[in-house]
Every structure is written in structure tokens, then in C-alpha cells.
Design a protein around this motif. Sequence first.
Motif, PDB file in Angstrom:
ATOM      1  N   SER A 111      14.995  -0.619  -2.282  1.00  0.00           N
ATOM      2  CA  SER A 111      14.415   0.682  -1.982  1.00  0.00           C
ATOM      3  C   SER A 111      15.505   1.682  -1.596  1.00  0.00           C
ATOM      4  CB  SER A 111      13.409   0.551  -0.828  1.00  0.00           C
ATOM      5  OG  SER A 111      12.999   1.822  -0.384  1.00  0.00           O
ATOM      6  N   SER A 112      15.331   2.916  -2.043  1.00  0.00           N
ATOM      7  CA  SER A 112      16.262   3.980  -1.665  1.00  0.00           C
ATOM      8  C   SER A 112      15.745   4.784  -0.475  1.00  0.00           C
ATOM      9  CB  SER A 112      16.489   4.931  -2.854  1.00  0.00           C
ATOM     10  OG  SER A 112      15.253   5.510  -3.263  1.00  0.00           O
ATOM     11  N   ASP A 113      14.577   4.407   0.026  1.00  0.00           N
ATOM     12  CA  ASP A 113      13.974   5.112   1.161  1.00  0.00           C
ATOM     13  C   ASP A 113      14.277   4.330   2.442  1.00  0.00           C
ATOM     14  OD1 ASP A 113      12.400   6.324   3.076  1.00  0.00           O
ATOM     15  OD2 ASP A 113      10.615   6.456   1.814  1.00  0.00           O
ATOM     16  N   PRO A 114      15.049   4.885   3.370  1.00  0.00           N
ATOM     17  CA  PRO A 114      15.410   4.145   4.594  1.00  0.00           C
ATOM     18  C   PRO A 114      14.199   3.829   5.482  1.00  0.00           C
ATOM     19  CG  PRO A 114      16.069   6.442   4.769  1.00  0.00           C
ATOM     20  CD  PRO A 114      15.644   6.232   3.351  1.00  0.00           C
ATOM     21  N   TYR A 118       9.905  -1.282   0.827  1.00  0.00           N
ATOM     22  CA  TYR A 118       9.186  -1.764  -0.355  1.00  0.00           C
ATOM     23  C   TYR A 118       9.514  -0.919  -1.579  1.00  0.00           C
ATOM     24  CZ  TYR A 118       6.216  -4.950   2.358  1.00  0.00           C
ATOM     25  OH  TYR A 118       5.754  -5.973   3.150  1.00  0.00           O
ATOM     26  N   ILE A 119       9.408  -1.565  -2.754  1.00  0.00           N
ATOM     27  CA  ILE A 119       9.572  -0.859  -4.017  1.00  0.00           C
ATOM     28  C   ILE A 119       8.261  -0.947  -4.795  1.00  0.00           C
ATOM     29  CG2 ILE A 119      12.065  -1.243  -4.178  1.00  0.00           C
ATOM     30  CD1 ILE A 119      11.493  -3.578  -6.075  1.00  0.00           C
ATOM     31  N   GLN A 120       7.976   0.064  -5.567  1.00  0.00           N
ATOM     32  CA  GLN A 120       6.731   0.094  -6.328  1.00  0.00           C
ATOM     33  C   GLN A 120       6.887  -0.740  -7.595  1.00  0.00           C
ATOM     34  OE1 GLN A 120       5.391   4.052  -7.213  1.00  0.00           O
ATOM     35  NE2 GLN A 120       3.376   3.390  -7.904  1.00  0.00           N
ATOM     36  N   VAL A 121       5.901  -1.630  -7.854  1.00  0.00           N
ATOM     37  CA  VAL A 121       5.996  -2.512  -9.023  1.00  0.00           C
ATOM     38  C   VAL A 121       4.853  -2.307 -10.006  1.00  0.00           C
ATOM     39  CG1 VAL A 121       7.349  -4.271  -7.857  1.00  0.00           C
ATOM     40  CG2 VAL A 121       4.856  -4.405  -7.779  1.00  0.00           C
ATOM     41  N   ILE A 164      -1.111   1.889   8.256  1.00  0.00           N
ATOM     42  CA  ILE A 164      -0.876   3.149   7.552  1.00  0.00           C
ATOM     43  C   ILE A 164       0.623   3.414   7.480  1.00  0.00           C
ATOM     44  CG2 ILE A 164      -1.176   5.653   7.607  1.00  0.00           C
ATOM     45  CD1 ILE A 164      -3.709   4.324   6.854  1.00  0.00           C
ATOM     46  N   ILE A 165       1.110   3.693   6.300  1.00  0.00           N
ATOM     47  CA  ILE A 165       2.494   4.108   6.119  1.00  0.00           C
ATOM     48  C   ILE A 165       2.481   5.559   5.648  1.00  0.00           C
ATOM     49  CG2 ILE A 165       2.567   3.160   3.756  1.00  0.00           C
ATOM     50  CD1 ILE A 165       5.581   2.627   4.291  1.00  0.00           C
ATOM     51  N   ARG A 166       3.358   6.372   6.202  1.00  0.00           N
ATOM     52  CA  ARG A 166       3.308   7.811   5.942  1.00  0.00           C
ATOM     53  C   ARG A 166       4.544   8.287   5.178  1.00  0.00           C
ATOM     54  NH1 ARG A 166      -1.005   9.346   8.803  1.00  0.00           N
ATOM     55  NH2 ARG A 166      -1.553   8.134  10.661  1.00  0.00           N
ATOM     56  N   GLY A 167       4.306   9.270   4.331  1.00  0.00           N
ATOM     57  CA  GLY A 167       5.398   9.939   3.637  1.00  0.00           C
ATOM     58  C   GLY A 167       6.071   9.133   2.551  1.00  0.00           C
ATOM     59  N   ILE A 168       5.353   8.214   1.880  1.00  0.00           N
ATOM     60  CA  ILE A 168       5.973   7.479   0.787  1.00  0.00           C
ATOM     61  C   ILE A 168       6.134   8.415  -0.410  1.00  0.00           C
ATOM     62  CG2 ILE A 168       5.067   5.264   1.548  1.00  0.00           C
ATOM     63  CD1 ILE A 168       2.956   5.454  -0.620  1.00  0.00           C
TER      64      ILE A 168
END
Length: 239
Positions: A111-114, A118-121, A164-168
Motif C-alpha cells: 500500500s502507498s497509503d501510510p 490494505y491494497i484493493q484486489v 469504519i475506516i475513513r478517507g480511503i
Amino acid sequence: MTTARTPIPHCRPAAFTLIELLVVIGVLVAMAALLIPAVTSVTKSNSLSTGGRLVANLLVTARSEAISQRRLTQVRIATKWLNSAGTEETALSYRKFSVWRRPLPTDNRQSSDPNDPYIQVSPWETLPTGILFESDPAGYSNLPQNGTPNDPGTFAMGGTLTNIIRGIKVPKGTADAAWIAFDPTGASSVSGAPPGRVFFLLTEGNWNGTTVSSTHLGHPNWLLAQVDTLVGRVKVVRP
């Protein structure tokens, strides 16, 4: 001697009078008025079934991904879909969902998001028009009750949970999402929910940015996508 034949008179086919035509048209209009709601109801029911299959299939896919890849996976459901200007796309909130995977440190793709390991598959799936995830099942008095064979368990998108995860990052914007996770054993979990069963509720309606405006609140036209957290088994329940 030749016998003369009496000519047979030709009968003209009787024509409809204007009054008869108006009566027939009136009957057809009345029949159409009765049939259109029934056809619309069947169409919406089919859309709900289609949406249920999409969700159930993606949950099964995420579980299979977790087992085969030996990685944690999540199914994420967008609860707020924002465009690049930061404005909510209410037609997409509570209708988009996809599978994400947590890579190991040795995996090539990271993932490039700190803030999100997770990465989208899988691409974002979209529920059929007019069908969405319910944000609050409180108004559905006809849902299966606790203790019954179809005991739905814990609502997987409830305000008491912390899943809940925010700002993906999403195409042309960001999103907040509720998630359910699967581990390499096939078991599932939702942060803040006790072991047992969790469920997502699909219904007819629209998201207005604050609540779900359900077409049939309390009406039996709903669908549960239920997950047994201990073994990860997915089940669809309809009234």
C-alpha cells in the motif's frame, strides 16, 4: 336447361363504433394501471435478489482469497463516497463495495497509503439502482428475532462498532467504509462485534446524505447477507 343462380349477398364486417372503441381503451388503461405496480414490484424484487447475490459472492470471494493467499482480507462497503471536491456522491454511498487484502512485508505489492496497509484486489461493485445497504435496521420489525433459527446476529454497520475506516482512496475522490475481515482460517470478524453472526441488510431506497430513505420501511422486501464469524460461512436470508 340452365338454372339461374341467385347471387349471395356479401355481408360487410361490422365495425366498432366510437363508443365501443372508447370502452376498450378504458379497459386496457385500467388493466395497465393494475399491472404496472405488480411488474414494478417484481422488478425491484429481482434487483434485490441480484444485489444479494453480488454481496454474497464477494463475501465468499474474500474468504477464499484469505484462505488461498494466507492473507487477511476485508470486504469494504462505502458509507460515504466523496468526489475530488469533497462533495458526497449520495447515489454511490451505501451502494459501492469491494475486496481488499493486507500484504505481508515480503510481498511485491504494498500500500502507498501510510494510514491504510490494505491494497484493493477487486474493482468496486455497485448495487442495482434503487437497492442499497441499510444504515440502521431499527425500523424493520419483521426481521428474524434473536434466538430463532435465522437469528441475524449483530448488525455489521452499526454505530456501536468500530469497523469504519475513513478517507480511503477511490476513483476521483475518497470514501469512508465499513468492513468485515476474513483471516487465513476462513473465520471472519467485525471490530467491536462479539463472535457469532453478523449481517448486512439490503433494502429498497435511497441515501440522502443523512439516512436511508427506504421505499418500504418495515415491508418484507428486504434481504440479509449473514456471515457466521466462527467459520466464515455466508448465508442469504429473505422473508
